[in-house]
Scaffold this motif. Sequence first.
Motif, PDB file in Angstrom:
ATOM      1  N   LEU A  99       1.070  -1.433  -0.264  1.00  0.00           N
ATOM      2  CA  LEU A  99      -0.027   0.194  -0.110  1.00  0.00           C
ATOM      3  C   LEU A  99       0.649   1.429  -0.192  1.00  0.00           C
ATOM      4  N   ARG A 100       0.325   2.277  -0.749  1.00  0.00           N
ATOM      5  CA  ARG A 100       1.123   3.572  -0.881  1.00  0.00           C
ATOM      6  C   ARG A 100      -0.044   4.592  -0.329  1.00  0.00           C
ATOM      7  N   PRO A 101      -0.371   4.609   1.050  1.00  0.00           N
ATOM      8  CA  PRO A 101      -1.085   5.253   1.266  1.00  0.00           C
ATOM      9  C   PRO A 101      -1.303   7.235   1.549  1.00  0.00           C
ATOM     10  N   HIS A 102       0.350   7.786   0.770  1.00  0.00           N
ATOM     11  CA  HIS A 102       0.308   8.192   1.274  1.00  0.00           C
ATOM     12  C   HIS A 102      -0.054   9.138  -0.589  1.00  0.00           C
ATOM     13  N   TYR A 103      -0.809   7.980  -1.188  1.00  0.00           N
ATOM     14  CA  TYR A 103      -1.426   8.658  -2.427  1.00  0.00           C
ATOM     15  C   TYR A 103      -3.369   8.513  -2.920  1.00  0.00           C
ATOM     16  N   HIS A 104      -3.486   7.726  -1.588  1.00  0.00           N
ATOM     17  CA  HIS A 104      -4.846   7.157  -1.209  1.00  0.00           C
ATOM     18  C   HIS A 104      -4.815   6.358  -0.665  1.00  0.00           C
ATOM     19  N   PRO A 105      -5.590   6.052   0.418  1.00  0.00           N
ATOM     20  CA  PRO A 105      -5.825   4.211   1.067  1.00  0.00           C
ATOM     21  C   PRO A 105      -5.759   3.181   0.462  1.00  0.00           C
ATOM     22  N   ASN A 106      -6.032   2.707  -1.069  1.00  0.00           N
ATOM     23  CA  ASN A 106      -6.487   1.717  -1.269  1.00  0.00           C
ATOM     24  C   ASN A 106      -5.158   1.856  -2.674  1.00  0.00           C
ATOM     25  N   TYR A 107      -4.351   2.151  -2.663  1.00  0.00           N
ATOM     26  CA  TYR A 107      -2.947   2.433  -3.808  1.00  0.00           C
ATOM     27  C   TYR A 107      -2.036   1.586  -3.045  1.00  0.00           C
ATOM     28  N   TYR A 108      -2.128   0.132  -4.071  1.00  0.00           N
ATOM     29  CA  TYR A 108      -1.551  -0.875  -4.206  1.00  0.00           C
ATOM     30  C   TYR A 108      -0.611  -1.210  -4.992  1.00  0.00           C
ATOM     31  N   ALA A 109       0.919  -1.181  -4.822  1.00  0.00           N
ATOM     32  CA  ALA A 109       1.421  -1.048  -6.120  1.00  0.00           C
ATOM     33  C   ALA A 109       3.036  -1.436  -5.988  1.00  0.00           C
ATOM     34  N   ALA A 110       3.135  -2.000  -6.645  1.00  0.00           N
ATOM     35  CA  ALA A 110       4.616  -2.273  -7.327  1.00  0.00           C
ATOM     36  C   ALA A 110       5.322  -1.665  -7.941  1.00  0.00           C
ATOM     37  N   PHE A 111       6.657  -1.478  -7.629  1.00  0.00           N
ATOM     38  CA  PHE A 111       7.797  -0.544  -9.128  1.00  0.00           C
ATOM     39  C   PHE A 111       8.731  -1.384  -9.168  1.00  0.00           C
ATOM     40  N   VAL A 112       9.105  -1.326 -10.628  1.00  0.00           N
ATOM     41  CA  VAL A 112      10.528  -1.667 -10.775  1.00  0.00           C
ATOM     42  C   VAL A 112      11.474  -1.347 -12.303  1.00  0.00           C
ATOM     43  N   PHE A 113      12.485  -1.405 -11.971  1.00  0.00           N
ATOM     44  CA  PHE A 113      13.142  -0.510 -13.696  1.00  0.00           C
ATOM     45  C   PHE A 113      13.373  -1.921 -14.318  1.00  0.00           C
ATOM     46  N   ASP A 114      13.423  -1.065 -15.192  1.00  0.00           N
ATOM     47  CA  ASP A 114      13.558  -2.722 -16.949  1.00  0.00           C
ATOM     48  C   ASP A 114      14.934  -1.846 -16.994  1.00  0.00           C
ATOM     49  N   PRO A 115      15.143  -3.486 -18.252  1.00  0.00           N
ATOM     50  CA  PRO A 115      16.581  -3.095 -18.573  1.00  0.00           C
ATOM     51  C   PRO A 115      17.622  -1.160 -18.705  1.00  0.00           C
ATOM     52  N   ASP A 116      16.466  -0.557 -19.054  1.00  0.00           N
ATOM     53  CA  ASP A 116      16.852   0.609 -19.528  1.00  0.00           C
ATOM     54  C   ASP A 116      16.602   1.803 -18.258  1.00  0.00           C
ATOM     55  N   GLY A 117      16.323   1.449 -17.223  1.00  0.00           N
ATOM     56  CA  GLY A 117      16.231   1.994 -16.222  1.00  0.00           C
ATOM     57  C   GLY A 117      14.480   2.749 -15.831  1.00  0.00           C
ATOM     58  N   ASN A 118      14.185   2.608 -16.411  1.00  0.00           N
ATOM     59  CA  ASN A 118      12.868   3.424 -17.020  1.00  0.00           C
ATOM     60  C   ASN A 118      12.207   2.836 -15.692  1.00  0.00           C
ATOM     61  N   ASN A 119      10.974   3.352 -14.675  1.00  0.00           N
ATOM     62  CA  ASN A 119       9.963   2.988 -13.653  1.00  0.00           C
ATOM     63  C   ASN A 119       8.827   2.590 -14.107  1.00  0.00           C
ATOM     64  N   ILE A 120       8.756   1.159 -14.694  1.00  0.00           N
ATOM     65  CA  ILE A 120       7.603   0.152 -14.577  1.00  0.00           C
ATOM     66  C   ILE A 120       6.530   0.153 -13.176  1.00  0.00           C
ATOM     67  N   GLU A 121       5.765   0.575 -13.559  1.00  0.00           N
ATOM     68  CA  GLU A 121       4.724   0.459 -11.946  1.00  0.00           C
ATOM     69  C   GLU A 121       3.167  -0.571 -12.361  1.00  0.00           C
ATOM     70  N   ALA A 122       3.193  -1.527 -11.400  1.00  0.00           N
ATOM     71  CA  ALA A 122       1.510  -2.349 -12.394  1.00  0.00           C
ATOM     72  C   ALA A 122       0.998  -1.614 -10.278  1.00  0.00           C
ATOM     73  N   VAL A 123      -0.587  -1.410 -10.535  1.00  0.00           N
ATOM     74  CA  VAL A 123      -0.997  -0.683  -9.418  1.00  0.00           C
ATOM     75  C   VAL A 123      -2.938  -0.624 -10.093  1.00  0.00           C
ATOM     76  N   CYS A 124      -2.953  -1.065  -8.016  1.00  0.00           N
ATOM     77  CA  CYS A 124      -4.619  -1.915  -7.980  1.00  0.00           C
ATOM     78  C   CYS A 124      -5.245  -0.581  -7.644  1.00  0.00           C
ATOM     79  N   HIS A 125      -5.710  -0.126  -7.780  1.00  0.00           N
ATOM     80  CA  HIS A 125      -6.471   1.297  -6.706  1.00  0.00           C
ATOM     81  C   HIS A 125      -8.578   0.412  -6.234  1.00  0.00           C
ATOM     82  N   THR A 126      -7.891  -1.196  -5.797  1.00  0.00           N
ATOM     83  CA  THR A 126      -9.945  -2.015  -5.407  1.00  0.00           C
ATOM     84  C   THR A 126      -9.115  -2.079  -3.876  1.00  0.00           C
ATOM     85  N   PRO A 127      -9.875  -2.265  -2.893  1.00  0.00           N
ATOM     86  CA  PRO A 127      -9.941  -2.393  -1.514  1.00  0.00           C
ATOM     87  C   PRO A 127      -9.826  -3.530  -1.597  1.00  0.00           C
TER      88      PRO A 127
END
Length: 128
Positions: A99-127
């Motif tokens: 959870l990243r509650p500083h975005y909103h209470p149901n902001y559930y995400a993960a972040f990775v850097f791809d091979p070129d250093g781009n920040n790729i995120e997957a996020v679910c907003h569902t409780p």
Amino acid sequence: MLDHIGLVVSDLERSRRFYLAALPPLGIGVEMEVTAEETGGHAHLGLGTAGKPFFWVSGGAAASGPIHVAFTATTRAAVDAFHAAALAAGGRDNGGPGLRPHYHPNYYAAFVFDPDGNNIEAVCHTPA
């Protein structure tokens, strides 16, 4: 509404391997490919769903700087699966699933850097 986004990568085949491993947990796969011969320049890989490519990865020189792309995940489990698949494909952790509650209470995400250093995120907003 965003129709599509594209990024230029330094090694298209390396990025192909990474994204084809990292994005299936989000239901995203190859929808279209355009060869260098067809464009007269660089090859392009169109990833998306239901016949619609919305995330384009193109060969060529690396972009001027890293970008951030966030993909919608339908469940928190899909966020977890994306993170695991991306790391297994050679991505670097940039924030594990949670959870990243500083975005909103149901902001559930993960972040990775791809091979070129781009920040790729997957996020679910569902409780939970």
